[in-house]
Design a protein around this motif. Structure first.
Motif, PDB file in Angstrom:
ATOM      1  N   HIS A 120       0.825  -1.392  -0.077  1.00 45.55           N
ATOM      2  CA  HIS A 120       0.169  -0.060  -0.003  1.00 45.55           C
ATOM      3  C   HIS A 120       0.609   1.345   0.230  1.00 45.55           C
ATOM      4  O   HIS A 120       0.102   2.266  -0.051  1.00 45.55           O
ATOM      5  CB  HIS A 120      -0.977  -0.010   1.216  1.00 45.55           C
ATOM      6  CG  HIS A 120      -1.766  -0.980   1.227  1.00 45.55           C
ATOM      7  ND1 HIS A 120      -2.826  -1.282   0.488  1.00 45.55           N
ATOM      8  CD2 HIS A 120      -1.963  -2.206   2.117  1.00 45.55           C
ATOM      9  CE1 HIS A 120      -3.482  -2.547   0.783  1.00 45.55           C
ATOM     10  NE2 HIS A 120      -2.863  -2.960   1.894  1.00 45.55           N
ATOM     11  N   LEU A 121       2.295   1.217   0.079  1.00 43.19           N
ATOM     12  CA  LEU A 121       3.043   2.360   0.173  1.00 43.19           C
ATOM     13  C   LEU A 121       3.659   2.552  -1.189  1.00 43.19           C
ATOM     14  O   LEU A 121       4.571   2.048  -1.428  1.00 43.19           O
ATOM     15  CB  LEU A 121       4.207   2.326   1.432  1.00 43.19           C
ATOM     16  CG  LEU A 121       3.581   2.033   2.756  1.00 43.19           C
ATOM     17  CD1 LEU A 121       4.494   1.856   3.822  1.00 43.19           C
ATOM     18  CD2 LEU A 121       2.580   3.127   3.155  1.00 43.19           C
ATOM     19  N   PRO A 122       3.079   3.525  -2.044  1.00 42.98           N
ATOM     20  CA  PRO A 122       3.684   3.789  -3.338  1.00 42.98           C
ATOM     21  C   PRO A 122       5.165   4.590  -3.311  1.00 42.98           C
ATOM     22  O   PRO A 122       5.137   5.506  -2.618  1.00 42.98           O
ATOM     23  CB  PRO A 122       2.548   4.379  -4.080  1.00 42.98           C
ATOM     24  CG  PRO A 122       1.921   5.327  -3.103  1.00 42.98           C
ATOM     25  CD  PRO A 122       2.018   4.314  -1.713  1.00 42.98           C
ATOM     26  N   TYR A 123       5.818   4.445  -4.432  1.00 45.11           N
ATOM     27  CA  TYR A 123       7.133   5.285  -4.462  1.00 45.11           C
ATOM     28  C   TYR A 123       7.262   5.130  -6.142  1.00 45.11           C
ATOM     29  O   TYR A 123       6.621   4.200  -6.950  1.00 45.11           O
ATOM     30  CB  TYR A 123       8.241   4.850  -3.887  1.00 45.11           C
ATOM     31  CG  TYR A 123       8.733   3.589  -4.005  1.00 45.11           C
ATOM     32  CD1 TYR A 123       9.913   3.457  -5.129  1.00 45.11           C
ATOM     33  CD2 TYR A 123       8.420   2.291  -3.502  1.00 45.11           C
ATOM     34  CE1 TYR A 123      10.587   2.264  -5.210  1.00 45.11           C
ATOM     35  CE2 TYR A 123       8.942   1.208  -3.935  1.00 45.11           C
ATOM     36  CZ  TYR A 123      10.125   1.148  -4.791  1.00 45.11           C
ATOM     37  OH  TYR A 123      10.577  -0.001  -5.261  1.00 45.11           O
ATOM     38  N   THR A 124       8.094   6.035  -6.394  1.00 42.13           N
ATOM     39  CA  THR A 124       8.484   5.959  -8.024  1.00 42.13           C
ATOM     40  C   THR A 124       9.815   5.349  -8.217  1.00 42.13           C
ATOM     41  O   THR A 124      10.650   5.712  -7.600  1.00 42.13           O
ATOM     42  CB  THR A 124       8.485   7.314  -8.695  1.00 42.13           C
ATOM     43  OG1 THR A 124       7.264   7.939  -8.377  1.00 42.13           O
ATOM     44  CG2 THR A 124       8.747   7.281  -9.943  1.00 42.13           C
ATOM     45  N   ARG A 125       9.961   4.354  -9.042  1.00 34.10           N
ATOM     46  CA  ARG A 125      11.187   3.747  -9.322  1.00 34.10           C
ATOM     47  C   ARG A 125      11.637   3.772 -10.695  1.00 34.10           C
ATOM     48  O   ARG A 125      10.756   4.048 -11.595  1.00 34.10           O
ATOM     49  CB  ARG A 125      11.088   1.975  -9.155  1.00 34.10           C
ATOM     50  CG  ARG A 125      12.242   1.336  -9.504  1.00 34.10           C
ATOM     51  CD  ARG A 125      11.677  -0.112  -9.186  1.00 34.10           C
ATOM     52  NE  ARG A 125      12.656  -1.021  -9.636  1.00 34.10           N
ATOM     53  CZ  ARG A 125      13.061  -1.581 -10.642  1.00 34.10           C
ATOM     54  NH1 ARG A 125      12.453  -1.342 -11.674  1.00 34.10           N
ATOM     55  NH2 ARG A 125      14.144  -2.394 -10.704  1.00 34.10           N
ATOM     56  N   VAL A 126      12.908   4.087 -10.995  1.00 34.80           N
ATOM     57  CA  VAL A 126      13.467   4.220 -12.281  1.00 34.80           C
ATOM     58  C   VAL A 126      14.484   2.851 -12.404  1.00 34.80           C
ATOM     59  O   VAL A 126      15.304   2.459 -11.787  1.00 34.80           O
ATOM     60  CB  VAL A 126      14.308   5.384 -12.900  1.00 34.80           C
ATOM     61  CG1 VAL A 126      14.965   5.258 -14.046  1.00 34.80           C
ATOM     62  CG2 VAL A 126      13.145   6.758 -12.594  1.00 34.80           C
TER      63      VAL A 126
END
Length: 454
Positions: free
Chosen positions: A84-90
């Protein structure tokens, strides 16, 4: 050294404007590969089973005085810590069915393009974790420039090695001679057991007009292999099947070949390979679990090696996983690492720090098991082997129909197959086999033109 300008493109339409320049860079690079072509990227995005989308594309292009000198396709997407805890990954865009993603550039430009790309990425604020997988020692991306320790934390950890087999022999007899005496005996005995089990035939084709049908027969074998229960093969997802069907279609940069081993009319082993830039990429291989005791799974690999030598290729890339087993076939492991750059204070950074503490308190095992745990977990041994009459009938009907349409096939059996696999030595048979393979492979262009006109 001239400063480079970096552009970030977010659509295939924008990227297509640079297609010719990207292809030229790829062919001039240190390691030309099919996975860096725009055609492969488009096919991947159209069929990725893990949900990569064009909207997530982050393609970095480096320019020197207006001329394209470097290219790196990345993916910027939402990931989660927990559920449930989103983040942005490259990360790299082509994340599987690939080989050591790298900067596409001429050798003399690769290092400065990598530094320019890192500089661009570290200057962005729209990600929390940058992760570049499968970087080998020669990759310019394997060592990022030292970032500010107050803003970023960098670590590297081992990925699986990539197994590569240099082709330094003219035929399979020459290949077998390079193996240790004990390993050679194991291979030859397994081949003898296979030949003694019934009528054996090897079927191969590079003709796109019939590759779809051969892929269907390969999938039939895969359904009877350990890969089916482990969900480790092509058939694990309809999108993956469609991906391989698309790779076999006309217009793709990597000519594909399907190999099948047929025993008493039943396909019992197979391999799917592609060729690009003097390298054969062994993408998939499988065998019927009910016939494992024969060792017939080796035949798919040997047919692949035979094709590579006949075409004069310099290397067979056996890709990742199970390097200890591939080393038995003479493959050399290339170590790889994942390079990770975390934004300090972000969710993935907090998770990584917790993981470090956990590993310090409870260190993991020192060595990985020297066997295939997925295969062992899903092994079954039937007391009585099924007759497989339906599968035999389907295979016969398929191969008859393919041949009736004029699809180019190589079908070897008896003494010709034994010579092809290096069990007997016949210079004439080996040379005839080499000519057949070259002819079969060369039919692809004509077949593509024929299919385009239909």
């Amino acid at each position: 050294m001239t400063d480079l300008s970096v552009q970030a493109l977010g659509s295939l339409t924008e990227l297509r404007r640079h297609c010719d320049a990207i292809d030229a860079l790829n062919l001039a690079s240190r390691r030309p590969c099919p996975f860096s072509t725009l055609e492969y990227l488009e096919t991947f995005l159209a069929h990725d089973e893990f949900g990569a989308k064009e909207a997530e594309l982050l393609a970095l292009l480096a320019f020197d005085a207006g001329q394209l000198v470097g290219y790196l396709p990345l993916r910027r997407h939402r990931a989660f810590v927990g559920t449930h805890l989103p983040y942005t990954r490259v990360g790299v865009m082509v994340s599987h069915d690939t080989d050591r993603p790298h900067v596409v550039a001429r050798p003399e430009d690769e290092a400065r393009c990598a530094q320019a790309f890192y500089g661009h990425l570290l200057g962005r604020k729209d990600w929390s974790l940058l992760e570049l997988n499968f970087q080998d020692a020669e990759s310019a991306l394997s060592t990022p420039p030292p970032p500010s320790p107050l803003r970023y934390w960098v670590r590297r950890y081992e990925n699986m090695p990539i197994s590569r087999l240099p082709v330094a022999w003219k035929d399979l007899g020459g290949y077998l001679a390079t193996l240790s005496k004990s390993r050679r005996k194991v291979l030859v005995r397994s081949l003898r057991r296979t030949f003694q089990a019934g009528q054996v035939e090897a079927v191969s084709s590079s003709d796109p007009a019939g590759l779809g049908e051969l892929l269907a027969l390969y999938l039939d074998v895969e359904h009877r292999s350990w890969k089916e229960a482990a969900r480790a093969g092509v058939g694990r997802d309809p999108r993956r099947v469609a991906f391989f069907e698309a790779l076999m279609a006309p217009g793709q940069p990597m000519p594909m070949t399907a190999h099948l081993l047929v025993l008493d009319g039943l396909p019992v082993a197979g391999a799917v390979v592609g060729v690009f830039g003097g390298v054969m990429h062994a993408l998939e291989i499988c065998f019927d679990q009910d016939y494992e005791h024969l060792g017939c799974g080796h035949v798919g690999g040997l047919l692949t090696f035979r094709q590579a030598s006949a075409l004069g290729l310099r290397e067979v890339n056996l890709n990742g996983n199970y390097a200890y087993n591939k080393a038995n076939l003479g493959a050399e492991p290339t170590l790889t690492w994942a390079v990770q750059v975390y934004r300090v204070g972000s969710l993935p950074w907090l998770k990584a720090q917790a993981g470090r503490a956990r590993r310090w308190l409870r260190p993991p095992p020192a060595e990985a098991p020297q066997f295939n745990p997925e295969r062992r977990a899903h092994e079954t041994h039937a007391a009585v082997r099924p007759a497989r009459d339906e599968e035999r009938a389907r295979a016969k009907a398929t191969l008859d129909a393919v041949e009736a349409r004029g699809v180019t096939l190589e079908r070897l059996s008896g003494a010709a197959l034994e010579a092809a696999l290096g069990l007997t030595h016949s210079t004439e048979a080996q040379e005839a086999g080499r000519r057949r393979i070259i002819a079969i492979h060369s039919t692809r262009k004509a077949a593509e033109e024929r299919l385009t006109q239909l």
